[in-house]
Design a protein around this motif. Structure first.
Motif, PDB file in Angstrom:
ATOM      1  N   ALA A   1       7.749  71.807 167.579  1.00 47.83           N
ATOM      2  CA  ALA A   1       8.025  72.438 166.286  1.00 47.83           C
ATOM      3  C   ALA A   1       8.719  73.763 166.531  1.00 47.83           C
ATOM      4  N   ALA A   2       9.368  74.272 165.485  1.00 44.15           N
ATOM      5  CA  ALA A   2      10.051  75.558 165.602  1.00 44.15           C
ATOM      6  C   ALA A   2       9.037  76.653 165.921  1.00 44.15           C
ATOM      7  N   PRO A   3       9.274  77.437 166.967  1.00 44.76           N
ATOM      8  CA  PRO A   3       8.306  78.463 167.356  1.00 44.76           C
ATOM      9  C   PRO A   3       8.525  79.766 166.592  1.00 44.76           C
ATOM     10  N   LEU A   4       7.507  80.601 166.608  1.00 39.59           N
ATOM     11  CA  LEU A   4       7.662  81.965 166.124  1.00 39.59           C
ATOM     12  C   LEU A   4       8.300  82.787 167.239  1.00 39.59           C
ATOM     13  N   VAL A   5       9.384  83.464 166.929  1.00 38.04           N
ATOM     14  CA  VAL A   5      10.057  84.284 167.936  1.00 38.04           C
ATOM     15  C   VAL A   5      10.343  85.663 167.358  1.00 38.04           C
ATOM     16  N   LYS A   6      10.399  86.631 168.247  1.00 42.98           N
ATOM     17  CA  LYS A   6      10.726  88.008 167.863  1.00 42.98           C
ATOM     18  C   LYS A   6      11.533  88.613 169.001  1.00 42.98           C
ATOM     19  N   PRO A   7      12.834  88.811 168.791  1.00 40.52           N
ATOM     20  CA  PRO A   7      13.665  89.316 169.885  1.00 40.52           C
ATOM     21  C   PRO A   7      13.301  90.736 170.291  1.00 40.52           C
ATOM     22  N   SER A   8      13.330  90.980 171.594  1.00 41.90           N
ATOM     23  CA  SER A   8      13.173  92.336 172.107  1.00 41.90           C
ATOM     24  C   SER A   8      14.482  93.078 171.875  1.00 41.90           C
ATOM     25  N   PRO A   9      14.493  94.128 171.066  1.00 42.21           N
ATOM     26  CA  PRO A   9      15.765  94.762 170.679  1.00 42.21           C
ATOM     27  C   PRO A   9      16.538  95.347 171.852  1.00 42.21           C
ATOM     28  N   ASP A  10      15.857  95.669 172.943  1.00 44.69           N
ATOM     29  CA  ASP A  10      16.552  96.222 174.100  1.00 44.69           C
ATOM     30  C   ASP A  10      17.366  95.160 174.836  1.00 44.69           C
ATOM     31  N   GLU A  11      17.009  93.881 174.647  1.00 48.29           N
ATOM     32  CA  GLU A  11      17.657  92.816 175.402  1.00 48.29           C
ATOM     33  C   GLU A  11      18.392  91.804 174.534  1.00 48.29           C
ATOM     34  N   VAL A  12      17.877  91.547 173.335  1.00 49.50           N
ATOM     35  CA  VAL A  12      18.376  90.434 172.530  1.00 49.50           C
ATOM     36  C   VAL A  12      18.747  90.918 171.132  1.00 49.50           C
ATOM     37  N   ALA A  13      19.972  90.594 170.713  1.00 49.51           N
ATOM     38  CA  ALA A  13      20.420  90.971 169.374  1.00 49.51           C
ATOM     39  C   ALA A  13      20.110  89.899 168.344  1.00 49.51           C
ATOM     40  N   GLU A  14      20.020  88.631 168.792  1.00 49.11           N
ATOM     41  CA  GLU A  14      19.882  87.532 167.836  1.00 49.11           C
ATOM     42  C   GLU A  14      19.308  86.315 168.549  1.00 49.11           C
ATOM     43  N   VAL A  15      18.480  85.559 167.827  1.00 44.78           N
ATOM     44  CA  VAL A  15      17.973  84.270 168.292  1.00 44.78           C
ATOM     45  C   VAL A  15      18.429  83.217 167.295  1.00 44.78           C
ATOM     46  N   PHE A  16      18.952  82.107 167.787  1.00 44.79           N
ATOM     47  CA  PHE A  16      19.447  81.063 166.893  1.00 44.79           C
ATOM     48  C   PHE A  16      19.309  79.708 167.581  1.00 44.79           C
ATOM     49  N   GLU A  17      19.567  78.640 166.830  1.00 40.38           N
ATOM     50  CA  GLU A  17      19.464  77.286 167.364  1.00 40.38           C
ATOM     51  C   GLU A  17      20.788  76.553 167.189  1.00 40.38           C
ATOM     52  N   VAL A  18      21.083  75.691 168.145  1.00 46.67           N
ATOM     53  CA  VAL A  18      22.299  74.879 168.121  1.00 46.67           C
ATOM     54  C   VAL A  18      21.884  73.413 168.215  1.00 46.67           C
ATOM     55  N   PRO A  19      22.432  72.537 167.376  1.00 44.14           N
ATOM     56  CA  PRO A  19      22.054  71.123 167.445  1.00 44.14           C
ATOM     57  C   PRO A  19      22.328  70.522 168.826  1.00 44.14           C
ATOM     58  N   TRP A  20      21.370  69.744 169.300  1.00 39.94           N
ATOM     59  CA  TRP A  20      21.499  69.084 170.600  1.00 39.94           C
ATOM     60  C   TRP A  20      22.730  68.186 170.643  1.00 39.94           C
ATOM     61  N   ASP A  21      22.968  67.432 169.560  1.00 40.08           N
ATOM     62  CA  ASP A  21      24.092  66.497 169.601  1.00 40.08           C
ATOM     63  C   ASP A  21      25.431  67.225 169.633  1.00 40.08           C
ATOM     64  N   PHE A  22      25.498  68.455 169.110  1.00 41.94           N
ATOM     65  CA  PHE A  22      26.728  69.238 169.242  1.00 41.94           C
ATOM     66  C   PHE A  22      26.965  69.610 170.701  1.00 41.94           C
ATOM     67  N   LEU A  23      25.932  70.100 171.363  1.00 40.69           N
ATOM     68  CA  LEU A  23      26.077  70.555 172.744  1.00 40.69           C
ATOM     69  C   LEU A  23      26.351  69.408 173.707  1.00 40.69           C
ATOM     70  N   MET A  24      25.868  68.215 173.386  1.00 40.30           N
ATOM     71  CA  MET A  24      26.059  67.067 174.264  1.00 40.30           C
ATOM     72  C   MET A  24      27.246  66.199 173.863  1.00 40.30           C
ATOM     73  N   ASP A  25      28.063  66.665 172.941  1.00 42.44           N
ATOM     74  CA  ASP A  25      29.274  65.945 172.540  1.00 42.44           C
ATOM     75  C   ASP A  25      30.444  66.480 173.365  1.00 42.44           C
ATOM     76  N   PRO A  26      31.031  65.666 174.254  1.00 46.14           N
ATOM     77  CA  PRO A  26      32.116  66.173 175.109  1.00 46.14           C
ATOM     78  C   PRO A  26      33.339  66.645 174.336  1.00 46.14           C
ATOM     79  N   VAL A  27      33.464  66.242 173.078  1.00 39.90           N
ATOM     80  CA  VAL A  27      34.561  66.756 172.256  1.00 39.90           C
ATOM     81  C   VAL A  27      34.462  68.276 172.124  1.00 39.90           C
ATOM     82  N   ASN A  28      33.242  68.798 172.194  1.00 42.21           N
ATOM     83  CA  ASN A  28      33.026  70.237 172.035  1.00 42.21           C
ATOM     84  C   ASN A  28      33.057  71.001 173.358  1.00 42.21           C
ATOM     85  N   HIS A  29      33.337  70.311 174.456  1.00 40.32           N
ATOM     86  CA  HIS A  29      33.421  70.955 175.770  1.00 40.32           C
ATOM     87  C   HIS A  29      34.889  71.223 176.078  1.00 40.32           C
TER      88      HIS A  29
END
Length: 220
Positions: A136-164
């Protein structure tokens, strides 16, 4: 939805987390697309990243971060939670620790399924990608010194060679350097992060006659 096929593929094709050792050597690197570039002989510094795959009703996603604009290096780049190993740590332990430090991801909600190919960076790190499974989607809180943003990308987008795609930059006074890129919406995923994802694609779907169909079935 059921993601049993994706989980089964990950468990079958990734290296067991327990098999990690400091003697692992690079299989992929920043030099793969730049075979003519000078590759220094050096002792690589061990590092690990967590690749968190999150289950959703409409398909799995991968949690990613955008690095803080205040960091001294790799400012604003898209990355996985991760960093160098502390003395005595394994890759799995380091990946979970870094994810907690960077985005407060509770290690208790992450099941480690395996490791991808070790990746040598141009800056002298040997990065082990550790794949985590979240139901399930976790609770996250970015550390401002290291991370500006947390986001998710669909698995099928990342594994589609058209997008590589292969992109390049021309450093001042140097030869053209090529790298993998996977632009997603307004975000530009590139460099080591895209190279690690390309390596996972090769591990999971590289021997499929129709890799896109196989990846789509895993995400359905």
């Amino acid at each position: 939805m059921s993601c049993d096929s994706l989980r089964a593929r990950l468990e079958a094709r990734l290296d067991p987390v327990e098999s990690w050792s400091p003697e692992r050597t690079a299989i992929r690197s920043d030099y793969d697309l730049n075979p003519g570039a000078a590759r220094p002989t050096r002792e690589l510094r061990p590092a690990a990243v967590l690749v968190p795959i999150i289950m959703h009703d409409d398909g799995p996603t991968v949690l990613m971060t955008r690095r803080s604009d205040s960091l001294a290096s790799h400012t604003g780049q898209i990355a996985f939670p991760g960093g160098r190993l502390d003395p005595g740590e394994t890759a799995g332990q380091a990946a979970l620790r870094e994810a907690f430090e960077e985005v407060s991801l509770d290690p208790g909600v992450v099941e480690l399924l395996g490791m991808g190919d070790p990746y040598e960076t141009g800056t002298g790190f040997l990065v082990t990608p550790v794949v985590g499974w979240l139901t399930a989607a976790p609770l996250v809180k970015p550390s401002p010194d290291e991370v500006a943003e947390v986001f998710e990308v669909p698995w099928d987008f990342l594994m589609d060679p058209v997008n590589h795609r292969r992109d390049f930059y021309d450093p001042e006074g140097g030869a053209r350097r090529w790298f993998w890129a996977m632009p997603f919406e307004e975000r530009y995923i590139w460099g080591v992060t895209a190279g690690i994802l390309k390596g996972l694609f090769g591990r999971l779907y590289g021997d499929e006659i129709e890799p896109l169909s196989a990846a789509a079935e895993d995400a359905a």
